[in-house]
Enzyme design. Sequence first.
Site, short mmCIF file in Angstrom:
data_model
loop_
_atom_site.label_atom_id
_atom_site.label_comp_id
_atom_site.label_asym_id
_atom_site.label_seq_id
_atom_site.Cartn_x
_atom_site.Cartn_y
_atom_site.Cartn_z
N GLY A 110 0.78 -1.24 0.00
CA GLY A 110 0.00 0.00 0.00
C GLY A 110 0.81 1.28 0.00
N GLY A 112 2.49 2.33 -2.74
CA GLY A 112 2.58 2.83 -4.12
C GLY A 112 3.84 2.42 -4.85
N SER A 114 4.38 0.10 -7.14
CA SER A 114 4.25 -0.10 -8.59
C SER A 114 4.09 1.25 -9.30
CB SER A 114 3.08 -1.03 -8.93
OG SER A 114 1.85 -0.46 -8.52
N ASP A 157 -2.51 7.02 -6.72
CA ASP A 157 -1.09 6.71 -6.51
C ASP A 157 -0.19 7.49 -7.48
OD1 ASP A 157 -2.20 4.94 -4.71
OD2 ASP A 157 -0.90 3.26 -5.23
O1 PMV Z 1 -2.63 -0.04 -3.80
P1 PMV Z 1 -2.97 0.63 -2.53
O2 PMV Z 1 -2.98 -0.30 -1.38
O3 PMV Z 1 -2.17 1.86 -2.31
O4 PMV Z 1 -4.49 1.12 -2.65
C1 PMV Z 1 -4.82 2.33 -3.24
C2 PMV Z 1 -6.07 2.84 -2.67
C3 PMV Z 1 -7.37 2.26 -3.14
O5 PMV Z 1 -8.32 3.28 -2.90
C4 PMV Z 1 -7.75 1.04 -2.33
C5 PMV Z 1 -7.37 1.88 -4.61
C6 PMV Z 1 -7.30 3.08 -5.55
O6 PMV Z 1 -6.91 2.85 -6.70
O7 PMV Z 1 -7.63 4.20 -5.16
#
Ligand code: PMV
Length: 326
Positions: A110, A112, A114, A157
Amino acid sequence: MASARAPAKVIITGEHFVVHGQPALAAAINLYSKSSVIPSLTDTIKISALNLGVEATYKPTVESVKTSTPNAQKIIEPFRLLINEILNRAKIRSVGLHLKVMSQIPIGVGLGSSASTAVSSIVALARFLNLNLTTEEICEVAMIQERLIHKHPSGIDPTTIVHGGVILFRIGRPPIRLTPKRNLCFIIGNTGLTRTTGDLVTEVSKHFGEDEFEMVSEEVGRITLQAAEAYEREDFKELGRLMNKNHELLVRIGVSTPMLNKLVEASRRAGALGAKLTGAGGGGCIVALSTPEYKDRIMKAIMDAGGQPYQVLIDEYGAKHSDLDQ
Ligand code: PMV
């Protein structure tokens, strides 16, 4: 040679509901990925994901990709798509280059990772090929990779990572950059459990009846707008309270876990102004808001509870070229 680096990100409030049109607040943080592109004498493209020990080579005009190991394909494919898109935009059919990607961002938790590696690669590739891309275009290209990996990403992200600082994000609107506050301290607590964002996002959509989903969604949207206001007036006590409130709603939609709750509780007991899971949940990380005097206690509490703590600062710059290619 062209090089670029891009930060990681942490979501302060609003994850999940941001996918359904609500605002979310996120910050770029000082963990980085770095990409560099060097010319190659043949018209071959080589991609090296250095910290994963994975490599691939191919010719841009030929579909078949030779990877170092059979399961490397999954890691390499997103980068191949990015390179194709950049070559199309630069109107180049044949080129020889070697893209090297390195990252200090933990994967699949979580923060970011990627999006950060995508953005640093895009910026380095564009620089290498003398292609001018606006911040919006960089995000657009990064979304190709994000869609492949996360199915239905909101775009929060790459947007946060490209711009840097603290961002109030809403799908389809230009991001609003808030003034970074230096005396703010975020502590990340990593459970070390990886998970798939796309699957969690799909689960959340199925979790409620439409009316209840709408109600929670609007409440989280309000929390984010209040959090952005609290942040702007440096009312960090209120910001922490709103983060706590947001965590309770994330628990309600089923994306928290006993370990995430344990790290959240431990941080609050150790003096955090607020703490919540961050990102998709189901594992991954929590974020705690701290004043400078409590940060060591919170870090220790996270460690004692079985998590890996990192103290992070807000990255104010976002993705940028590094000086190496000057
Ligand atoms: O990939 P993560 O864990 O950073 O999730 C991003 C946040 C979400 O709201 C769950 C997905 C999104 O694309 O906004």
